[in-house]
Write an enzyme that holds these catalytic residues in place. Sequence first.
Site, mmCIF file in Angstrom:
data_model
loop_
_atom_site.group_PDB
_atom_site.id
_atom_site.type_symbol
_atom_site.label_atom_id
_atom_site.label_comp_id
_atom_site.label_asym_id
_atom_site.label_seq_id
_atom_site.Cartn_x
_atom_site.Cartn_y
_atom_site.Cartn_z
ATOM 1 N N GLY A 39 0.806 -1.224 0.000
ATOM 2 C CA GLY A 39 0.000 0.000 0.000
ATOM 3 C C GLY A 39 0.837 1.271 0.000
ATOM 4 O O GLY A 39 0.351 2.334 -0.401
ATOM 5 N N PRO A 47 0.863 -1.620 -8.488
ATOM 6 C CA PRO A 47 -0.359 -2.160 -7.868
ATOM 7 C C PRO A 47 -0.030 -2.975 -6.625
ATOM 8 O O PRO A 47 1.056 -3.559 -6.529
ATOM 9 C CB PRO A 47 -0.933 -3.071 -8.955
ATOM 10 C CG PRO A 47 0.180 -3.362 -9.897
ATOM 11 C CD PRO A 47 1.145 -2.217 -9.800
ATOM 12 N N ASP A 48 -0.980 -3.004 -5.661
ATOM 13 C CA ASP A 48 -0.775 -3.915 -4.535
ATOM 14 C C ASP A 48 -1.284 -5.294 -4.941
ATOM 15 O O ASP A 48 -1.549 -5.548 -6.118
ATOM 16 C CB ASP A 48 -1.406 -3.358 -3.243
ATOM 17 C CG ASP A 48 -2.922 -3.304 -3.291
ATOM 18 O OD1 ASP A 48 -3.516 -3.827 -4.253
ATOM 19 O OD2 ASP A 48 -3.525 -2.730 -2.362
ATOM 20 N N PHE A 49 -1.434 -6.183 -3.982
ATOM 21 C CA PHE A 49 -1.792 -7.558 -4.321
ATOM 22 C C PHE A 49 -3.286 -7.838 -4.141
ATOM 23 O O PHE A 49 -3.916 -8.466 -4.966
ATOM 24 C CB PHE A 49 -0.978 -8.540 -3.457
ATOM 25 C CG PHE A 49 0.487 -8.448 -3.755
ATOM 26 C CD1 PHE A 49 1.047 -9.213 -4.765
ATOM 27 C CD2 PHE A 49 1.307 -7.564 -3.057
ATOM 28 C CE1 PHE A 49 2.389 -9.116 -5.074
ATOM 29 C CE2 PHE A 49 2.648 -7.448 -3.356
ATOM 30 C CZ PHE A 49 3.199 -8.224 -4.363
ATOM 31 N N ARG A 50 -3.859 -7.351 -3.026
ATOM 32 C CA ARG A 50 -5.187 -7.836 -2.651
ATOM 33 C C ARG A 50 -6.301 -6.801 -2.737
ATOM 34 O O ARG A 50 -7.436 -7.133 -2.405
ATOM 35 C CB ARG A 50 -5.134 -8.437 -1.227
ATOM 36 C CG ARG A 50 -4.255 -9.661 -1.164
ATOM 37 C CD ARG A 50 -4.110 -10.288 0.195
ATOM 38 N NE ARG A 50 -3.203 -11.433 0.105
ATOM 39 C CZ ARG A 50 -1.873 -11.356 0.070
ATOM 40 N NH1 ARG A 50 -1.284 -10.177 0.177
ATOM 41 N NH2 ARG A 50 -1.139 -12.435 -0.060
ATOM 42 N N GLN A 120 7.686 -5.643 3.242
ATOM 43 C CA GLN A 120 7.356 -6.835 2.450
ATOM 44 C C GLN A 120 7.554 -6.539 0.977
ATOM 45 O O GLN A 120 7.394 -7.404 0.136
ATOM 46 C CB GLN A 120 5.887 -7.221 2.665
ATOM 47 C CG GLN A 120 5.569 -7.624 4.084
ATOM 48 C CD GLN A 120 4.060 -7.648 4.321
ATOM 49 O OE1 GLN A 120 3.421 -8.676 4.296
ATOM 50 N NE2 GLN A 120 3.488 -6.489 4.556
ATOM 51 N N ASN A 121 7.874 -5.305 0.675
ATOM 52 C CA ASN A 121 7.898 -4.902 -0.730
ATOM 53 C C ASN A 121 9.170 -5.339 -1.435
ATOM 54 O O ASN A 121 10.251 -5.358 -0.856
ATOM 55 C CB ASN A 121 7.703 -3.392 -0.843
ATOM 56 C CG ASN A 121 6.341 -2.987 -0.323
ATOM 57 O OD1 ASN A 121 5.481 -3.845 -0.134
ATOM 58 N ND2 ASN A 121 6.132 -1.709 -0.061
ATOM 59 N N ASP A 123 9.946 -3.920 -4.427
ATOM 60 C CA ASP A 123 10.160 -2.913 -5.472
ATOM 61 C C ASP A 123 11.400 -2.045 -5.254
ATOM 62 O O ASP A 123 11.728 -1.207 -6.086
ATOM 63 C CB ASP A 123 8.909 -2.017 -5.612
ATOM 64 C CG ASP A 123 8.484 -1.364 -4.291
ATOM 65 O OD1 ASP A 123 9.372 -1.076 -3.443
ATOM 66 O OD2 ASP A 123 7.279 -1.128 -4.104
ATOM 67 N N HIS A 140 10.696 -10.039 2.171
ATOM 68 C CA HIS A 140 10.377 -10.953 1.079
ATOM 69 C C HIS A 140 11.386 -10.833 -0.058
ATOM 70 O O HIS A 140 11.073 -11.108 -1.207
ATOM 71 C CB HIS A 140 8.944 -10.690 0.570
ATOM 72 C CG HIS A 140 7.898 -10.994 1.599
ATOM 73 N ND1 HIS A 140 6.600 -10.563 1.515
ATOM 74 C CD2 HIS A 140 7.971 -11.702 2.762
ATOM 75 C CE1 HIS A 140 5.915 -10.991 2.579
ATOM 76 N NE2 HIS A 140 6.732 -11.670 3.356
ATOM 77 N N CYS A 268 -1.702 6.091 2.844
ATOM 78 C CA CYS A 268 -0.436 6.131 3.593
ATOM 79 C C CYS A 268 0.116 7.555 3.555
ATOM 80 O O CYS A 268 0.568 8.078 4.589
ATOM 81 C CB CYS A 268 0.572 5.181 2.972
ATOM 82 S SG CYS A 268 0.020 3.481 2.920
#
Length: 370
Positions: A39, A47-50, A120-121, A123, A140, A268
Amino acid sequence: MSKTRRSKKDVLEAPTIESIVKYIKEKNAKNIIVMSGAGISTAAGIPDFRSKDTGLYHNLQKFDLPYAEAVFDIEYFLEKPEPFYELAKELYPGKFYPTKTHYFIQLLQKKGLLLRNFTQNIDTLERLTGLDQEYIIEAHGSFATASCVECNERADSDMVREHALKGKVPKCESCDNLIKPDITFFGENLPKRFFDHLEDFEKADLLIVIGTSLQVQPFASLIDDVPDHIPRLLINMEKAGDHKSKSSGFDFKWKYGLNRDVFYAGTCDEGVIKMAKLLGWEKELDELYTNGNKKLKYTYAEIEPGEQEQDKEVDELADVLEKLTAKDDHNDKVAEDKVAKAKVAEDTKASESTKSDNITSTNTTTTASK
Ligand code: OAD
């Protein structure tokens, strides 16, 4: 992990961002942990995931996957790497610019208040702000490096990038096996560095969780590892990590009497701008953001030299970025693979798996639709 008992004097006055800022000022918080997720990068165009409609997992129909998260599942990847590489086209770090939130985290470091940023990103936008690598835990992994799934040989980043951007599967130059970016797939161990820094949570004096649905373990459970009297702020579009019991999850309604959890519903960037204003840092945040991204623009060569005054700072930043991109990731990966292989052998021997402190070693979703 041991938990410290709540002390009355540390309780927040109200479940608001204002009282979090008051706490930072009055209690001289200087060991802030930021846990971040996708986010924080959506404002950068990633884009995020969910998220419904816009999240990656809702737009994977064309890949005909057995379930959405399979695209990041190691077993599935070894059988069928094509969907991941098709998706990697969209995800590969390109000319993205860090958001105000990324620069707010760097500002915390500049102010001497940041203990660590667990992200967790994948990027690498945290690195691009110039945030010192020491402060970043890429839980991750990241796209910064890639290696062979069989012989672990580090792959040439340019070659992997070229393949990925065309949606092609890169192969190892030594053994012709699959190359995978060093990001942590479901079913894989998290980086060693993640486990090496878990003890940070006992030292934290404030936890800021931002831009994450908290649906992936073991990352999500880390919110429970700060001592009981330590305030926790969630800045997100939607509530996440809501309590399952007194000792697990956020208690935004202050039902259990610890009176320390705050939910700020919004973007955010809105959340951190509000905090920056209340802390009197708004101008500094603006400057960091504007100057940082101006330098990046130069690095991305979107501005021709001469169009912008080239200063020493710009060259220094370009050097730093180059060094940061490759630093140590591969060595970590090789060590992790060794640990992972040893662990598999150990697990095969032991018929039951034991878990310590509620922290599992491999990536799993809490609510995966498997
Ligand atoms: P998710 O997509 O699960 O969650 C992102 C959260 O951010 C959601 O709750 C959104 O509502 C919220 N959000 C999106 N844009 C926002 C904005 N501008 N401001 C505030 N909130 C916003 O992403 P993560 O929680 O990061 O794993 O996902 C965790 C892991 O799941 C990822 O690291 C990835 C994925 O499988 C791997 O890549 C291995």
